[in-house]
Design a protein around this motif. Structure first.
Motif, PDB file in Angstrom:
ATOM      1  N   THR A   1       1.022   3.956  -2.974  1.00 10.81           N
ATOM      2  CA  THR A   1       0.610   5.326  -2.663  1.00 10.81           C
ATOM      3  C   THR A   1       1.714   6.308  -3.054  1.00 10.81           C
ATOM      4  O   THR A   1       1.436   7.352  -3.654  1.00 10.81           O
ATOM      5  CB  THR A   1       0.250   5.470  -1.174  1.00 10.81           C
ATOM      6  OG1 THR A   1      -0.837   4.584  -0.881  1.00 10.81           O
ATOM      7  CG2 THR A   1      -0.158   6.896  -0.830  1.00 10.81           C
TER       8      THR A   1
ATOM      9  N   PHE B   1       0.840  -1.199   0.000  1.00 13.30           N
ATOM     10  CA  PHE B   1       0.000   0.000   0.000  1.00 13.30           C
ATOM     11  C   PHE B   1       0.874   1.248   0.000  1.00 13.30           C
ATOM     12  O   PHE B   1       0.645   2.182  -0.779  1.00 13.30           O
ATOM     13  CB  PHE B   1      -0.924  -0.003   1.236  1.00 13.30           C
ATOM     14  CG  PHE B   1      -1.603   1.319   1.463  1.00 13.30           C
ATOM     15  CD1 PHE B   1      -2.742   1.649   0.752  1.00 13.30           C
ATOM     16  CD2 PHE B   1      -1.096   2.227   2.368  1.00 13.30           C
ATOM     17  CE1 PHE B   1      -3.362   2.884   0.942  1.00 13.30           C
ATOM     18  CE2 PHE B   1      -1.707   3.463   2.566  1.00 13.30           C
ATOM     19  CZ  PHE B   1      -2.847   3.788   1.849  1.00 13.30           C
ATOM     20  N   GLU B   2       1.879   1.277   0.851  1.00 11.19           N
ATOM     21  CA  GLU B   2       2.751   2.438   0.967  1.00 11.19           C
ATOM     22  C   GLU B   2       3.489   2.712  -0.341  1.00 11.19           C
ATOM     23  O   GLU B   2       3.596   3.860  -0.779  1.00 11.19           O
ATOM     24  CB  GLU B   2       3.745   2.255   2.116  1.00 11.19           C
ATOM     25  CG  GLU B   2       3.114   2.259   3.491  1.00 11.19           C
ATOM     26  CD  GLU B   2       2.432   0.936   3.877  1.00 11.19           C
ATOM     27  OE1 GLU B   2       2.627  -0.096   3.185  1.00 11.19           O
ATOM     28  OE2 GLU B   2       1.692   0.945   4.876  1.00 11.19           O
TER      29      GLU B   2
ATOM     30  N   ILE C   1      -6.138   0.486  -7.900  1.00 15.42           N
ATOM     31  CA  ILE C   1      -6.249   1.903  -7.566  1.00 15.42           C
ATOM     32  C   ILE C   1      -7.495   2.410  -8.278  1.00 15.42           C
ATOM     33  O   ILE C   1      -7.702   2.110  -9.454  1.00 15.42           O
ATOM     34  CB  ILE C   1      -5.024   2.714  -8.009  1.00 15.42           C
ATOM     35  CG1 ILE C   1      -3.740   2.154  -7.391  1.00 15.42           C
ATOM     36  CG2 ILE C   1      -5.193   4.192  -7.620  1.00 15.42           C
ATOM     37  CD1 ILE C   1      -2.474   2.810  -7.906  1.00 15.42           C
TER      38      ILE C   1
ATOM     39  N   LEU D   1       1.670   6.651  -6.737  1.00 22.22           N
ATOM     40  CA  LEU D   1       0.499   7.432  -7.145  1.00 22.22           C
ATOM     41  C   LEU D   1       0.745   8.919  -6.932  1.00 22.22           C
ATOM     42  O   LEU D   1       0.459   9.734  -7.811  1.00 22.22           O
ATOM     43  CB  LEU D   1      -0.739   6.971  -6.375  1.00 22.22           C
ATOM     44  CG  LEU D   1      -2.021   7.764  -6.616  1.00 22.22           C
ATOM     45  CD1 LEU D   1      -2.440   7.721  -8.088  1.00 22.22           C
ATOM     46  CD2 LEU D   1      -3.148   7.235  -5.730  1.00 22.22           C
TER      47      LEU D   1
ATOM     48  N   VAL E   1      -6.175   3.725  -2.967  1.00 22.80           N
ATOM     49  CA  VAL E   1      -5.257   2.610  -3.195  1.00 22.80           C
ATOM     50  C   VAL E   1      -5.727   1.428  -2.366  1.00 22.80           C
ATOM     51  O   VAL E   1      -5.877   1.534  -1.149  1.00 22.80           O
ATOM     52  CB  VAL E   1      -3.817   2.998  -2.796  1.00 22.80           C
ATOM     53  CG1 VAL E   1      -2.878   1.810  -2.933  1.00 22.80           C
ATOM     54  CG2 VAL E   1      -3.331   4.168  -3.616  1.00 22.80           C
TER      55      VAL E   1
ATOM     56  N   PRO F   1      -0.747   8.543   4.682  1.00 20.61           N
ATOM     57  CA  PRO F   1      -2.017   7.932   4.278  1.00 20.61           C
ATOM     58  C   PRO F   1      -2.105   6.508   4.811  1.00 20.61           C
ATOM     59  O   PRO F   1      -1.120   5.790   4.843  1.00 20.61           O
ATOM     60  CB  PRO F   1      -1.936   7.937   2.749  1.00 20.61           C
ATOM     61  CG  PRO F   1      -0.929   8.977   2.408  1.00 20.61           C
ATOM     62  CD  PRO F   1       0.046   8.992   3.551  1.00 20.61           C
TER      63      PRO F   1
ATOM     64  N   LEU G   1      -6.629   9.832  -1.474  1.00 18.71           N
ATOM     65  CA  LEU G   1      -5.990  11.093  -1.834  1.00 18.71           C
ATOM     66  C   LEU G   1      -6.973  11.903  -2.659  1.00 18.71           C
ATOM     67  O   LEU G   1      -7.482  11.422  -3.669  1.00 18.71           O
ATOM     68  CB  LEU G   1      -4.736  10.829  -2.671  1.00 18.71           C
ATOM     69  CG  LEU G   1      -3.591  10.106  -1.995  1.00 18.71           C
ATOM     70  CD1 LEU G   1      -2.513   9.774  -3.010  1.00 18.71           C
ATOM     71  CD2 LEU G   1      -3.015  10.960  -0.877  1.00 18.71           C
TER      72      LEU G   1
END
Length: 123
Positions: A61, A57-58, A113, A64, A108, A88, A94
Motif C-alpha cells: 500500500t 499489505f502495508e 493489486i 502504491l 491491494v 488503510p 484507495l
C-alpha cells in the motif's frame, strides 16, 4: 453517458495504460491483466499479479501511494464516521483521480493489486 466514438476508445486505452503503469511500478515482475468489464465497455479493470511477491499489505500500500503520487494521480480521502485518522486496512481501497482522464479504486490484495475505474466523462 459514455463516449462511443474513437476518442472514447483512445481515452479508455490511455486510462488502462496509466493505471497499468502504476501497477507495474509497484509490482515490476507482475503479469498485467486488462479485464473486460461486465458493467460497461467504458469501464476499466486492470489487475497486476506477481506470485513471487512477498511484501506485506502495508508495504504494498505504501509503495502504491508513492507510485500514484509520482504518476500524477490524486488520492481522495475516504469519508469516515470517525474523526480519528486510520491507516488503510486489508478490506479498503484507495480512490484516486488522474485529472483530465479518469478515476477509480486501487485495491491491494497481496500478491496482487487491482484497479477499477471510469473515464472522467463517465464517472
Amino acid at each position: 453517458m459514455g463516449q462511443h466514438n474513437g476518442q472514447g476508445k483512445r481515452d479508455r486505452n490511455r486510462l488502462v495504460k496509466e493505471a497499468g503503469a502504476v501497477l507495474t511500478a509497484v509490482l515490476a515482475d507482475a503479469t498485467l491483466m486488462n479485464l473486460p468489464s461486465p458493467v460497461s465497455p467504458e469501464a476499466v479493470s486492470v489487475t497486476a499479479f506477481d506470485e513471487s511477491e512477498t511484501r506485506s499489505f502495508e508495504d504494498l500500500t505504501a509503495a502504491l501511494v508513492a507510485a500514484l503520487g509520482e504518476a500524477g494521480w490524486t488520492i481522495q480521502e475516504a469519508e469516515t464516521d470517525s474523526s480519528a485518522p486510520s491507516a488503510p486496512s486489508a478490506d479498503s481501497a484507495l480512490y484516486a483521480v488522474l485529472p483530465g482522464l479518469g478515476s477509480g479504486s486501487f485495491a491491494v490484495q497481496p500478491p496482487a493489486i487491482s484497479f477499477a475505474g471510469l473515464l472522467e466523462g463517465d464517472a
